[in-house]
Design an enzyme around this catalytic site. Structure first.
Site, PDB file in Angstrom:
ATOM      1  N   HIS A 136       0.272  -2.868   5.569  1.00  0.00           N
ATOM      2  CA  HIS A 136      -0.926  -3.363   4.883  1.00  0.00           C
ATOM      3  C   HIS A 136      -1.469  -4.590   5.621  1.00  0.00           C
ATOM      4  CE1 HIS A 136       0.354  -0.943   1.362  1.00  0.00           C
ATOM      5  NE2 HIS A 136      -0.941  -0.969   1.038  1.00  0.00           N
ATOM      6  N   LYS A 140      -1.982  -9.141   1.863  1.00  0.00           N
ATOM      7  CA  LYS A 140      -1.261  -8.526   0.740  1.00  0.00           C
ATOM      8  C   LYS A 140      -0.047  -9.376   0.375  1.00  0.00           C
ATOM      9  CE  LYS A 140       0.547  -4.188  -1.060  1.00  0.00           C
ATOM     10  NZ  LYS A 140      -0.215  -4.323  -2.301  1.00  0.00           N
TER      11      LYS A 140
END
Ligand code: NAP
Length: 245
Positions: A136, A140
Site C-alpha cells: 500500500h 497507510k
C-alpha cells in the site's frame, strides 16, 4: 470515500443522496448533492429520512453511525476498517436489529479472491504453506491491511485453524509449519495490492488482486447499499452481496 460515493450516487438514476453527516459542512461544498440534501452533524435526523446509510468514517466516529442506524431501523453499509473489538461487537449487535453489510474491502474482486483463497486453502493440503503479501501507499497507518487479515482469516477458517494462532507477522523470524505468513510493503501511492501464495515443494499457486483506483471501493459500497435494502436483519459481507448468500 464520501466524495467518491456522492459522485456515484449523483449519476445513478435509482438513487438520491438524502444527506451527508459531517463535522465540517464547508468541506462538503464540492459534493454533487441535490438541493434538498441535509449537510450537518445530526446523524439521528439524517438516519430518520434515509433508506440506507453508507459509513466510511473512522473508528472514532462510527459508533454514532451504528447507534443511529440501529435506533432508526435503517440498513447500514460500513467500510470502516481498523475497528476495535468493542466497535466490531457493537456492529454485530446492531446486526441483530438491522441488516448490516460490513467489509474491510468493498471491491468485488476481493470478494471473489476471498472465496478463491478459501477454496484453494481447503483443497490444497497442509503441505502447501500460505503466504500473504500486501503493498500500500506510504500513508497507510494499519499493517497488515484489513484486507490481508480478511484473506488470512478465510484461509485459516478453510483449514480449520485458529487465525490468532496461525498468523505470523514477525518478519525477523521464520514462520512455523502451518502458520500463515504476512509480508507488508509501504511504497509510493499504491492504492492496494494483495497476493496469496500457496507453495509446496513442487508447485506454487498465486492468487492476486490489484486496485487501480480507490473508486472501486465506493462502487462496491453503492452496490451493497442497493442490495441490502429489504434484507432481514443480519451481518453480511461483500461475499453475500456478490454470491447472493
Ligand atoms: N472497506 C473498504 O473497502 C475501504 C476502502 C477505503 C477506505 N476504507 C476506510 O474508510 C474510512 C474512510 O476512508 P477515507 O480514506 O475516506 O478517510 P478520510 O479521508 O480520513 O475520511 C474520514 C472521514 O471520517 C470523518 N470522521 C473521522 N473521525 C470522525 C469522528 N470522530 N466523528 C465524525 N466523523 C469523523 C472525517 O471527517 P472530518 O473531515 O471531520 O475529520 C472524514 O470525513 C477509513 O476507515 C478507511 O480505513 C475502507
Amino acid at each position: 470515500m464520501g466524495l467518491s460515493i456522492a459522485d456515484i450516487v449523483a449519476v445513478s438514476d435509482d438513487l438520491s443522496a438524502a444527506g451527508v453527516w459531517t463535522r465540517h459542512p464547508d468541506k462538503v461544498t464540492s459534493a454533487p448533492l441535490p438541493s434538498s440534501a441535509y449537510i450537518g452533524d445530526d446523524i439521528a435526523g439524517l438516519a430518520a429520512v434515509s433508506d440506507v446509510i453508507i459509513d466510511f468514517s473512522l473508528p472514532a466516529g462510527t459508533e454514532q453511525v451504528v447507534d443511529a442506524a440501529a435506533k432508526a431501523g435503517v440498513p447500514l453499509v460500513s467500510g470502516v476498517s481498523g475497528l476495535s473489538d468493542a466497535q466490531a461487537a457493537l456492529l454485530k449487535s446492531a446486526a441483530t436489529r438491522i441488516p448490516v453489510v460490513y467489509d474491510r474491502n468493498m471491491s468485488q474482486g476481493v470478494a471473489v479472491l476471498t472465496r478463491l483463497v478459501a477454496d484453494a486453502s481447503a483443497a490444497l493440503g497442509p503441505e502447501f504453506s500460505i503466504r500473504i503479501d500486501e503493498t500500500h501507499h506510504v500513508h497507510k497507518k494499519d499493517a497488515p491491511s484489513g484486507t490481508a487479515l480478511k484473506l488470512g482469516e478465510a484461509a485459516a477458517a478453510a483449514r480449520g485453524l485458529d487465525f490468532t494462532e496461525a498468523k505470523h507477522f514477525d518478519d525477523e523470524s521464520s514462520p512455523q509449519p502451518g502458520q500463515i505468513e504476512f509480508q507488508v510493503e509501504r511504497r509510493g501511492k499504491v492504492p492496494g495490492d494483495h497476493s496469496v501464495m500457496l507453495v509446496s515443494d513442487s508447485e506454487r499457486l498465486t492468487l492476486s488482486h490489484s486496485v487501480a483506483s480507490r473508486d472501486v471501493f465506493a462502487r462496491g459500497a453503492v452496490t451493497a447499499a442497493r442490495w441490502i435494502v429489504g434484507k432481514p436483519a443480519g451481518f453480511y459481507t461483500m461475499e453475500d452481496v456478490l454470491f447472493g448468500e
